[in-house]
Design a protein around this motif. Sequence first.
Motif, PDB file in Angstrom:
ATOM      1  N   LYS A  42       0.832  -1.205   0.000  1.00 34.30           N
ATOM      2  CA  LYS A  42       0.000   0.000   0.000  1.00 34.30           C
ATOM      3  C   LYS A  42       0.867   1.256   0.000  1.00 34.30           C
ATOM      4  O   LYS A  42       0.566   2.233  -0.706  1.00 34.30           O
ATOM      5  CB  LYS A  42      -0.925  -0.003   1.214  1.00 34.30           C
ATOM      6  CG  LYS A  42      -1.850   1.200   1.297  1.00 34.30           C
ATOM      7  CD  LYS A  42      -2.761   1.110   2.503  1.00 34.30           C
ATOM      8  CE  LYS A  42      -3.680   2.327   2.587  1.00 34.30           C
ATOM      9  NZ  LYS A  42      -4.576   2.259   3.776  1.00 34.30           N
ATOM     10  N   VAL A  98       0.792   4.254  -2.796  1.00 34.00           N
ATOM     11  CA  VAL A  98       0.449   5.623  -2.407  1.00 34.00           C
ATOM     12  C   VAL A  98       1.511   6.599  -2.886  1.00 34.00           C
ATOM     13  O   VAL A  98       1.196   7.689  -3.396  1.00 34.00           O
ATOM     14  CB  VAL A  98       0.262   5.708  -0.884  1.00 34.00           C
ATOM     15  CG1 VAL A  98       0.213   7.165  -0.414  1.00 34.00           C
ATOM     16  CG2 VAL A  98      -1.026   4.988  -0.465  1.00 34.00           C
ATOM     17  N   LYS A  99       2.774   6.235  -2.753  1.00 33.63           N
ATOM     18  CA  LYS A  99       3.854   7.119  -3.198  1.00 33.63           C
ATOM     19  C   LYS A  99       3.799   7.329  -4.714  1.00 33.63           C
ATOM     20  O   LYS A  99       4.017   8.442  -5.201  1.00 33.63           O
ATOM     21  CB  LYS A  99       5.214   6.542  -2.790  1.00 33.63           C
ATOM     22  CG  LYS A  99       5.467   6.583  -1.285  1.00 33.63           C
ATOM     23  CD  LYS A  99       6.834   6.022  -0.937  1.00 33.63           C
ATOM     24  CE  LYS A  99       7.076   6.077   0.567  1.00 33.63           C
ATOM     25  NZ  LYS A  99       8.417   5.628   0.947  1.00 33.63           N
ATOM     26  N   HIS A 159       1.148   7.313  -6.630  1.00 28.17           N
ATOM     27  CA  HIS A 159       0.029   8.194  -6.959  1.00 28.17           C
ATOM     28  C   HIS A 159       0.258   9.620  -6.462  1.00 28.17           C
ATOM     29  O   HIS A 159      -0.179  10.580  -7.112  1.00 28.17           O
ATOM     30  CB  HIS A 159      -1.272   7.626  -6.389  1.00 28.17           C
ATOM     31  CG  HIS A 159      -1.844   6.518  -7.220  1.00 28.17           C
ATOM     32  ND1 HIS A 159      -2.673   6.744  -8.288  1.00 28.17           N
ATOM     33  CD2 HIS A 159      -1.659   5.166  -7.149  1.00 28.17           C
ATOM     34  CE1 HIS A 159      -3.012   5.584  -8.837  1.00 28.17           C
ATOM     35  NE2 HIS A 159      -2.411   4.614  -8.173  1.00 28.17           N
ATOM     36  N   LYS A 160       0.953   9.766  -5.357  1.00 29.93           N
ATOM     37  CA  LYS A 160       1.228  11.119  -4.861  1.00 29.93           C
ATOM     38  C   LYS A 160       2.184  11.857  -5.796  1.00 29.93           C
ATOM     39  O   LYS A 160       1.973  13.050  -6.076  1.00 29.93           O
ATOM     40  CB  LYS A 160       1.802  11.054  -3.442  1.00 29.93           C
ATOM     41  CG  LYS A 160       0.749  10.764  -2.376  1.00 29.93           C
ATOM     42  CD  LYS A 160       1.336  10.807  -0.976  1.00 29.93           C
ATOM     43  CE  LYS A 160       0.236  10.639   0.083  1.00 29.93           C
ATOM     44  NZ  LYS A 160       0.785  10.651   1.455  1.00 29.93           N
ATOM     45  N   ASP A 177       6.261  12.547   2.039  1.00 29.32           N
ATOM     46  CA  ASP A 177       5.372  13.525   1.400  1.00 29.32           C
ATOM     47  C   ASP A 177       6.087  14.836   1.087  1.00 29.32           C
ATOM     48  O   ASP A 177       5.890  15.426   0.016  1.00 29.32           O
ATOM     49  CB  ASP A 177       4.166  13.805   2.311  1.00 29.32           C
ATOM     50  CG  ASP A 177       3.205  12.635   2.359  1.00 29.32           C
ATOM     51  OD1 ASP A 177       3.428  11.648   1.629  1.00 29.32           O
ATOM     52  OD2 ASP A 177       2.225  12.694   3.128  1.00 29.32           O
TER      53      ASP A 177
END
Length: 431
Positions: free
Chosen positions: A340, A344-345, A347-348, A415
């Motif tokens: 996961k 997530v990385k 898509h970010k 992030d």
Amino acid sequence: MIDGKSASEIFDSIRQHITSGKLAKGQTLPPVRELAAQLDVNRNTVAAAYKRLVTSGLALSLGRNGTVVKETPPPLALEGGNPHSPLTDLSSGNPDPARLPDLSQYLPRIHRTPRLYGDAPVSSELSQWARTWMQETLPVDGEINLTSGAIDAIERLLCAHLLPGDSVAVEDPCFLSSISMLRYSGFTASPVTIDQEGMLPEKLEEALSKGARAVIITPRAHNPTGYSLSKARAAKLKHILNRYPQVLVIVDDHFALVSSAPWYPIIAPQTLHWAVVRSMSKTLGPDLRLALVASDKATSAKLRLRLNSGSQWVSHLLQDLAYACLSDESYQQSLAETRKLYAVKQHKLYSALRARGINNIAPGDGLNFWLPLGHASQSTAFALAKAGWLVREGEPFGVNAPAQGLRITISTLNDSDITRLAADIHQALSL
């Protein structure tokens, strides 16, 4: 200078002259008719010697333009980063070290009984775990083997079925180690262009129609792009492969344990020889190098000739460590979190770049994000280096022509890093 009466003697003579430097790289060999007259042998004898030189990788046939001594290819780029770089290293292709298992906690689970010559090359526990896990990949009943990593598996599979000089269809751009392995094993890489859904069907058809004897397909987390096969694309490729049942199909599912993309079957029922390779390097770490290979029984038999417990089997200590990790419920939960996290990385970074007007991109799967460029990558890579980032230039990933793009390893980014990196990429592309 060249002597001999048989094809073997002529081959050995030319080989010796190449090795000693008397025949230089790129030098044209005497025409078949001329050398046959000089040596007082049949032209077919010289032609056979020249053919062997070509298949051995010592010479290159140029058709009517003759046969030349093959040039030594320049050294290929290697996978991995630069641990001494002062820059933030996004070039390595490595997993996040913080997401790898603490192997020390599994050491007490290793078998204390020594394994000896003649013992089964794959432990029964790991074999059973692999058979259950890989069941979805088997088009028909198959067998499980173990190699020292995915590239080791692919090289052994190709060498078991092909001859030097045979053509292998590969994705373009392609994984650096695959390009290197094909070159030094004497195979010819036949590039098949890919897009965000995988190999282009018409390009695969073209490669197979021109005589490719094997095809290597990465179904998920393709390196360098991170792209994965779509369901529709997988079905089209499977339909094409169905018409070429004699072609060896190797599915390099190297990122299987932490991939967020679904598995879609590619191997056609009519395919005679096939293998699915699943590596542990991205999951358990590159140092715990082993790969599970599910294949048809005939291919398995060929693999086992070199993987028996008397020559080149994978250490049972590594097998025990791998099984201890994979069978641990808490580690399986950690794998789900890692899967996961990487998704997530991806898509970010994709969203951050799109927000800055960079639209020719797609979110990938796995550790690497691909930034396509319409020009040579060096200037953009240099601009990012000045901003503090070390990225991998895309050109070496091209099979026959440079691939224009940047490969960015996202595994360790947080992030804040992603926001800053996206801004710096935007600035670099504006120069």
